[in-house]
Design a protein around this motif. Sequence first.
Motif, PDB file in Angstrom:
ATOM      1  N   ARG A 226       0.840  -1.203   0.000  1.00 22.25           N
ATOM      2  CA  ARG A 226       0.000   0.000   0.000  1.00 22.25           C
ATOM      3  C   ARG A 226       0.877   1.256   0.000  1.00 22.25           C
ATOM      4  NH1 ARG A 226      -1.730  -4.068   2.533  1.00 22.25           N
ATOM      5  NH2 ARG A 226      -0.345  -3.659   4.295  1.00 22.25           N
ATOM      6  N   ILE A 227       0.432   2.274  -0.702  1.00 24.57           N
ATOM      7  CA  ILE A 227       1.161   3.544  -0.750  1.00 24.57           C
ATOM      8  C   ILE A 227       0.722   4.394   0.436  1.00 24.57           C
ATOM      9  CG2 ILE A 227       1.696   5.585  -2.106  1.00 24.57           C
ATOM     10  CD1 ILE A 227       2.717   2.889  -3.234  1.00 24.57           C
ATOM     11  N   LEU A 228       1.671   4.759   1.279  1.00 23.45           N
ATOM     12  CA  LEU A 228       1.366   5.478   2.515  1.00 23.45           C
ATOM     13  C   LEU A 228       1.585   6.980   2.351  1.00 23.45           C
ATOM     14  CD1 LEU A 228       3.224   3.068   4.981  1.00 23.45           C
ATOM     15  CD2 LEU A 228       0.809   3.012   4.306  1.00 23.45           C
ATOM     16  N   ARG A 229       0.797   7.746   3.068  1.00 26.23           N
ATOM     17  CA  ARG A 229       0.969   9.200   3.074  1.00 26.23           C
ATOM     18  C   ARG A 229       2.270   9.572   3.777  1.00 26.23           C
ATOM     19  NH1 ARG A 229      -3.639  12.401   2.081  1.00 26.23           N
ATOM     20  NH2 ARG A 229      -5.552  11.202   1.767  1.00 26.23           N
ATOM     21  N   THR A 230       2.723  10.792   3.499  1.00 29.44           N
ATOM     22  CA  THR A 230       3.985  11.253   4.068  1.00 29.44           C
ATOM     23  C   THR A 230       3.969  11.273   5.588  1.00 29.44           C
ATOM     24  OG1 THR A 230       5.639  13.021   3.995  1.00 29.44           O
ATOM     25  CG2 THR A 230       3.339  13.720   3.959  1.00 29.44           C
ATOM     26  N   GLU A 231       2.791  11.501   6.188  1.00 32.25           N
ATOM     27  CA  GLU A 231       2.701  11.516   7.648  1.00 32.25           C
ATOM     28  C   GLU A 231       2.427  10.136   8.236  1.00 32.25           C
ATOM     29  OE1 GLU A 231      -1.515  12.875   6.342  1.00 32.25           O
ATOM     30  OE2 GLU A 231       0.521  12.785   5.529  1.00 32.25           O
ATOM     31  N   THR A 232       2.076   9.160   7.408  1.00 32.95           N
ATOM     32  CA  THR A 232       1.790   7.812   7.882  1.00 32.95           C
ATOM     33  C   THR A 232       3.020   6.919   7.839  1.00 32.95           C
ATOM     34  OG1 THR A 232      -0.453   8.032   6.980  1.00 32.95           O
ATOM     35  CG2 THR A 232       0.250   5.823   7.616  1.00 32.95           C
ATOM     36  N   ALA A 233       3.831   7.063   6.802  1.00 33.08           N
ATOM     37  CA  ALA A 233       4.981   6.179   6.596  1.00 33.08           C
ATOM     38  C   ALA A 233       5.957   6.153   7.781  1.00 33.08           C
ATOM     39  CB  ALA A 233       5.704   6.566   5.306  1.00 33.08           C
ATOM     40  N   PRO A 234       6.324   7.302   8.395  1.00 33.10           N
ATOM     41  CA  PRO A 234       7.243   7.230   9.541  1.00 33.10           C
ATOM     42  C   PRO A 234       6.658   6.436  10.709  1.00 33.10           C
ATOM     43  CG  PRO A 234       7.151   9.466   8.678  1.00 33.10           C
ATOM     44  CD  PRO A 234       6.047   8.711   8.020  1.00 33.10           C
ATOM     45  N   LEU A 235       5.356   6.526  10.897  1.00 34.55           N
ATOM     46  CA  LEU A 235       4.713   5.811  11.999  1.00 34.55           C
ATOM     47  C   LEU A 235       4.695   4.309  11.723  1.00 34.55           C
ATOM     48  CD1 LEU A 235       1.761   8.267  12.722  1.00 34.55           C
ATOM     49  CD2 LEU A 235       4.173   8.412  13.359  1.00 34.55           C
ATOM     50  N   TYR A 236       4.532   3.953  10.454  1.00 33.72           N
ATOM     51  CA  TYR A 236       4.619   2.550  10.046  1.00 33.72           C
ATOM     52  C   TYR A 236       5.998   1.996  10.381  1.00 33.72           C
ATOM     53  CZ  TYR A 236       4.897  -1.496   6.890  1.00 33.72           C
ATOM     54  OH  TYR A 236       5.081  -2.754   6.368  1.00 33.72           O
ATOM     55  N   VAL A 237       7.030   2.737  10.015  1.00 36.37           N
ATOM     56  CA  VAL A 237       8.404   2.289  10.248  1.00 36.37           C
ATOM     57  C   VAL A 237       8.690   2.133  11.738  1.00 36.37           C
ATOM     58  CG1 VAL A 237      10.812   3.071  10.153  1.00 36.37           C
ATOM     59  CG2 VAL A 237       9.403   3.090   8.095  1.00 36.37           C
ATOM     60  N   LEU A 238       8.301   3.108  12.535  1.00 29.62           N
ATOM     61  CA  LEU A 238       8.551   3.032  13.975  1.00 29.62           C
ATOM     62  C   LEU A 238       7.797   1.872  14.616  1.00 29.62           C
ATOM     63  CD1 LEU A 238       8.481   6.841  14.725  1.00 29.62           C
ATOM     64  CD2 LEU A 238      10.453   5.331  15.091  1.00 29.62           C
ATOM     65  N   SER A 239       6.585   1.624  14.139  1.00 35.85           N
ATOM     66  CA  SER A 239       5.820   0.480  14.653  1.00 35.85           C
ATOM     67  C   SER A 239       6.512  -0.830  14.293  1.00 35.85           C
ATOM     68  CB  SER A 239       4.399   0.494  14.078  1.00 35.85           C
ATOM     69  OG  SER A 239       3.702   1.654  14.477  1.00 35.85           O
ATOM     70  N   ALA A 240       7.032  -0.904  13.066  1.00 36.50           N
ATOM     71  CA  ALA A 240       7.743  -2.108  12.630  1.00 36.50           C
ATOM     72  C   ALA A 240       9.013  -2.319  13.452  1.00 36.50           C
ATOM     73  CB  ALA A 240       8.083  -2.005  11.142  1.00 36.50           C
ATOM     74  N   VAL A 241       9.733  -1.243  13.738  1.00 35.49           N
ATOM     75  CA  VAL A 241      10.944  -1.331  14.557  1.00 35.49           C
ATOM     76  C   VAL A 241      10.596  -1.847  15.951  1.00 35.49           C
ATOM     77  CG1 VAL A 241      12.742   0.018  15.712  1.00 35.49           C
ATOM     78  CG2 VAL A 241      12.239   0.415  13.296  1.00 35.49           C
ATOM     79  N   SER A 242       9.536  -1.298  16.533  1.00 32.84           N
ATOM     80  CA  SER A 242       9.113  -1.739  17.860  1.00 32.84           C
ATOM     81  C   SER A 242       8.743  -3.217  17.852  1.00 32.84           C
ATOM     82  CB  SER A 242       7.919  -0.905  18.347  1.00 32.84           C
ATOM     83  OG  SER A 242       7.415  -1.412  19.564  1.00 32.84           O
ATOM     84  N   TYR A 243       7.986  -3.637  16.850  1.00 39.01           N
ATOM     85  CA  TYR A 243       7.595  -5.055  16.763  1.00 39.01           C
ATOM     86  C   TYR A 243       8.831  -5.937  16.651  1.00 39.01           C
ATOM     87  CZ  TYR A 243       5.543  -9.399  15.169  1.00 39.01           C
ATOM     88  OH  TYR A 243       5.211 -10.722  15.051  1.00 39.01           O
ATOM     89  N   TYR A 244       9.745  -5.563  15.768  1.00 38.72           N
ATOM     90  CA  TYR A 244      10.920  -6.401  15.498  1.00 38.72           C
ATOM     91  C   TYR A 244      11.835  -6.513  16.717  1.00 38.72           C
ATOM     92  CZ  TYR A 244      14.828  -8.439  12.925  1.00 38.72           C
ATOM     93  OH  TYR A 244      15.829  -9.287  12.502  1.00 38.72           O
ATOM     94  N   PHE A 245      12.091  -5.378  17.390  1.00 41.06           N
ATOM     95  CA  PHE A 245      13.074  -5.376  18.463  1.00 41.06           C
ATOM     96  C   PHE A 245      12.477  -5.543  19.864  1.00 41.06           C
ATOM     97  CE2 PHE A 245      15.462  -3.364  15.056  1.00 41.06           C
ATOM     98  CZ  PHE A 245      16.697  -3.986  15.180  1.00 41.06           C
ATOM     99  N   GLU A 246      11.173  -5.344  20.016  1.00 45.27           N
ATOM    100  CA  GLU A 246      10.576  -5.418  21.360  1.00 45.27           C
ATOM    101  C   GLU A 246       9.565  -6.554  21.496  1.00 45.27           C
ATOM    102  OE1 GLU A 246      10.850  -0.841  22.905  1.00 45.27           O
ATOM    103  OE2 GLU A 246       9.203  -1.309  21.533  1.00 45.27           O
ATOM    104  N   LEU A 247       8.648  -6.685  20.525  1.00 44.55           N
ATOM    105  CA  LEU A 247       7.576  -7.676  20.682  1.00 44.55           C
ATOM    106  C   LEU A 247       7.968  -9.065  20.213  1.00 44.55           C
ATOM    107  CD1 LEU A 247       4.447  -5.575  19.689  1.00 44.55           C
ATOM    108  CD2 LEU A 247       5.567  -5.818  21.917  1.00 44.55           C
ATOM    109  N   MET A 248       8.993  -9.157  19.355  1.00 40.45           N
ATOM    110  CA  MET A 248       9.435 -10.471  18.883  1.00 40.45           C
ATOM    111  C   MET A 248      10.433 -11.119  19.840  1.00 40.45           C
ATOM    112  SD  MET A 248       9.832 -10.094  14.744  1.00 40.45           S
ATOM    113  CE  MET A 248      10.504 -11.755  14.587  1.00 40.45           C
ATOM    114  N   GLU A 249      10.774 -10.427  20.901  1.00 44.97           N
ATOM    115  CA  GLU A 249      11.753 -10.951  21.873  1.00 44.97           C
ATOM    116  C   GLU A 249      11.254 -12.263  22.467  1.00 44.97           C
ATOM    117  OE1 GLU A 249      14.780  -9.200  23.745  1.00 44.97           O
ATOM    118  OE2 GLU A 249      14.935  -9.063  21.561  1.00 44.97           O
TER     119      GLU A 249
END
Length: 249
Positions: A226-249
């Motif tokens: 999906r093509i994300l808006r300029t204000e949505t994409a950074p939040l997507y990335v930060l959520s992905a980082v949190s999932y990868y480094f915090e919730l997948m532990e």
Amino acid sequence: MQRYFVKESNSEGRFIISGEDHHHIVRVMRMSVGNHIICVIDDERSAECVIVKITDEEIEVEVVQWLESSSELPINVTIVSGLPKGDKLEWIIQKGTELGAQTFIPFTSARSIVKLDEKKAGKKLERWQKIAKEAAEQAHRTVIPRVESPKSLQAIIEHGRHFDVKCIAYEEKSKQGEASAFKKALSSLNKGQSLLIVFGPEGGLTAEEVTLMEKNGFVSCGLGPRILRTETAPLYVLSAVSYYFELME
């Protein structure tokens, strides 16, 4: 419990709160001597404190107990945003702070409609930093993210040399179905390392901008189908980082 960032200390185990935080505690929250708050100091430690004195200008608090927990992301994430229209950057800073970003850097992209002169940039920067502070308090952060003044693309490229991994959120990669580069970027990072990721403004990044960054070690990444808006994409990335480094532990 309300959280405030403090700097000034008048003795070991006691802190002084003034300015806007003084107003918020006394006038907005209507606290008094004996009420408890959380204070965060410059070395990222936080403590439960009790209010012991209130004057017209200052509040004095005393440490009850130091708190051990940390709410910071395991990696240092810097969000670089092509200057968007309206209050979109304020939204990115507020929500990005809640999601754990360490630094925000606006930059003047070829397709940025907004152009800030020095006078406007100073006032904007002050407001952006205030938004980051308030969001950090709300999110129980132990760090107030830094918001830097707008930079050129060349300055961003130079700044990127200090990061372990640097990426570009590029919508053309998403359109082409690229789905592995961002995952590989995250998997290459260890806790304590740094990630810088660049986002375009509403019109996106130009091919020339992307090529120049790629020649300087940036990796272009798709962020799903999906093509994300300029204000949505950074939040997507930060959520992905949190999932990868915090919730997948």
